[in-house]
Design a protein around this motif. Structure first.
Motif, short mmCIF file in Angstrom:
data_model
loop_
_atom_site.label_atom_id
_atom_site.label_comp_id
_atom_site.label_asym_id
_atom_site.label_seq_id
_atom_site.Cartn_x
_atom_site.Cartn_y
_atom_site.Cartn_z
N SER A 1 1.96 7.05 -6.53
CA SER A 1 1.02 8.10 -6.92
C SER A 1 1.60 9.48 -6.60
O SER A 1 1.32 10.46 -7.29
CB SER A 1 -0.33 7.90 -6.24
N ARG B 1 0.85 -1.20 0.00
CA ARG B 1 0.00 0.00 0.00
C ARG B 1 0.88 1.25 0.00
O ARG B 1 0.65 2.17 -0.75
CB ARG B 1 -0.88 -0.05 1.25
N ASP C 1 -7.90 5.76 -2.69
CA ASP C 1 -7.24 5.91 -1.39
C ASP C 1 -5.71 5.91 -1.50
O ASP C 1 -5.01 6.40 -0.63
CB ASP C 1 -7.66 4.78 -0.44
N ASP C 2 -5.21 5.31 -2.59
CA ASP C 2 -3.76 5.33 -2.79
C ASP C 2 -3.29 6.72 -3.19
O ASP C 2 -2.13 7.06 -3.07
CB ASP C 2 -3.35 4.37 -3.91
N GLN C 3 -4.23 7.49 -3.74
CA GLN C 3 -3.83 8.75 -4.33
C GLN C 3 -4.10 9.93 -3.40
O GLN C 3 -3.47 10.97 -3.52
CB GLN C 3 -4.61 8.92 -5.62
N LEU C 4 -5.04 9.75 -2.50
CA LEU C 4 -5.42 10.87 -1.64
C LEU C 4 -4.84 10.63 -0.27
O LEU C 4 -5.29 9.76 0.45
CB LEU C 4 -6.95 10.95 -1.56
#
Lengths: 270, 263
Positions: free
Chosen positions: A215, A208, B90-93
């Motif tokens: 990102s 994760r 959720d990975d990005q925010l």
């Protein structure tokens, strides 16, 4: 299960508080950080038997709490978390200190004084540190640290650790949910699977974490964290810092409660 | 001659365990095209996206964005031009507020704060969530998170929008809104998805990936109506082209084929 979700929710409380717009929140983050550092240094510098000297230092957290509209409960909850450690450190003092003092006609171990002094100091320092986060927010604090030329690697470490704790907790809560749905009637997690559970958690969090990192990279992250512009230092920010620092110094050098007491008595005597 | 906006030349990539994720893939994408990249699970779609963005680097072949090759040195430039929306928002925010998340990219390019602000507001307006700007991302609904993740990429003014499964885990109405949103963008788009109906509605061209290779590349209508091709690649006709489940009426894609033959 509910407790894990609660932890996650509670973690956000300080962040939510930091979003408020009060006179305290508007003070420059660097100033709040420096004032807190001065406060912590002064409080910690007191001798191990001092109690009455510490009392004036309650003024600062109380005023911050009032002016920044910070509710008492979340701060107290977090302070309670560290108390067991402090009690663990100090509880033997009353038994090991051989010197005794007479208070209200009873002779007690000097250790009780050091113990109470320790409790007071921890309560004050923890409360003020929590309030710094609740009035400033992690991002602004990081920016303030960068202004103090703290190396970016440390600041980033701090920020990402703070963010990733929630990632870890989310993964954990998913695993516990999946486990408990297939293990009816069990309380907690069977010790037999602890090993694989922890291993899984590490791997999942790692995955994760790397996705979050990818990102970030995809949006041009290059190791430096940009908070955007922070307002410039104003005269009143500096006045805020100087007046608190002066007060802390005075309270350190003079026993203010004793002075006030003496003042009252001298007035009463006239 | 003008360069295509994205050019992939004989791309090859193996994972450290020897598994070949991408084998000899080549294609070009022109300015303004919307391209769907489809394929079964494990076909190599995500690996391909990672290679386009320079998150992985190929063992062989090259990727050009405009006339710039994707290498370690050109990454900052590449990533400004390619905006990637991750599958799991959720990975990005990861910031405290939606605003800070959308501002994360522009701030990394050290734009002045006025410009950052105007870009953030414009991006939030584009995806229709200006009212959420001060909310914490982890408290948003799935559809709102997706919109915020897209805004966090739009704020970088990318030339190409790359999206990995944009409709995954969205409810029907949020999905419909997203399709409308995607169609309203003039950006060049690359969309990977198993939601073939969405691809049908948003993309004019489709590339089918099978076992790390390009199995087909052509207009959406030809590819998504080709039952044999889709079947051999572990896919199915889009639901909207399948028989009516109640009256089993004639397949729509037969009509498309006929239309194709007649002109």
């Amino acid at each position: 299960m509910a407790t894990i979700k609660n932890v996650l929710f509670n973690m956000g409380v300080l962040d939510d508080l930091a979003m408020k717009e009060t006179s305290i929140h508007r003070i420059h983050p660097l100033i709040k950080l420096l004032t807190t550092v001065v406060y912590l240094t002064v409080v910690v510098s007191f001798g191990k038997n001092e109690i009455s000297n510490l009392l004036p230092f309650f003024l600062y957290p109380v005023l911050i709490m009032v002016f920044a509209e910070i509710p008492v409960v979340p701060i107290l909850n977090r302070m309670v978390l560290v108390t067991p450690f402090i009690i663990g450190i100090g509880i033997l003092n009353p038994f090991f200190e051989v010197q005794t003092v007479v208070v209200f006609g009873t002779s007690i171990s000097q250790g009780w004084f050091t113990f109470v002094s320790l409790l007071l100091k921890s309560a004050l320092t923890v409360a003020v540190s929590l309030m710094l986060i609740a009035t400033t927010g992690m991002n602004q604090l990081a920016a303030a640290l960068r202004m103090l030329k703290v190396p970016k690697i440390f600041v980033l470490q701090l920020l990402l650790t703070y963010r990733y704790i929630s990632v870890l907790i989310e993964e954990l809560s998913r695993m516990v949910r999946a486990y408990s749905l297939r293990a009816p009637g069990q309380k907690g997690i069977h010790p037999r699977v602890w090993g694989s559970f922890v291993g899984q958690l590490l791997l999942r969090t790692y995955d994760r974490g790397s996705r979050v990192y990818e990102s970030m990279n995809a949006r041009g992250f290059s190791g430096e964290y940009h908070r955007g512009n922070i307002s410039k230092l104003k005269g009143k920010d500096i006045a805020y810092f100087l007046s608190w620092s002066l007060l802390f110094m005075l309270a350190r050098l003079y026993d203010l409660p004793l002075l006030i007491e003496a003042l009252i008595f001298s007035m009463g005597g006239e | 001659m003008e360069h295509p906006i994205l050019e992939v030349k004989e791309l090859h990539f193996s994972y450290p365990d020897g598994h070949e994720g991408v084998k000899n893939i080549s294609f070009t994408i022109e300015q303004g095209e919307s391209v769907g990249v489809i394929g079964s699970n494990g076909a190599g779609k995500s690996t391909l996206l990672m290679l386009l963005l320079g998150i992985h680097f190929p063992d062989g072949g090259n990727v050009f964005v405009g006339d710039v090759e994707v290498t370690k040195k050109t990454l900052p430039l590449i990533r400004q031009r390619l905006g990637m929306v991750f599958q799991d928002p959720d990975d990005q925010l990861f910031m405290m507020t939606v605003y800070d998340d959308v501002a994360f990219g522009p701030r990394n390019y050290q734009l002045d704060e006025k410009e950052v602000d105007s870009r953030v507001i414009r991006a939030l307006d584009l995806v229709g969530i200006p009212h959420l700007k001060d909310r914490a991302p982890f408290k948003l609904s799935g559809g709102e998170k997706r919109a915020a993740a897209i805004a966090s990429v739009l704020s970088m003014n990318p030339d190409v929008l790359i999206m990995d499964e944009p409709t995954a885990a969205l409810d029907p109405k949020s999905r419909r809104r997203l399709i409308g949103l995607l169609n309203s963008f003039n950006h060049t788009k690359i969309i990977t998805s198993h939601d073939l109906d969405m691809v049908w509605e948003t993309c004019s061209r489709v590339i089918v990936i099978k076992e790390g290779e390009v199995a087909a590349d052509g207009p959406t209508m030809d590819i998504l109506a080709n039952e044999e091709l889709l079947d051999s690649c572990g896919l199915e006709l889009p639901l909207s082209l399948q028989n009516c489940p109640v009256c089993s009426s004639r397949k729509v894609h037969e009509k498309i084929k006929l239309r194709g033959v007649n002109g």
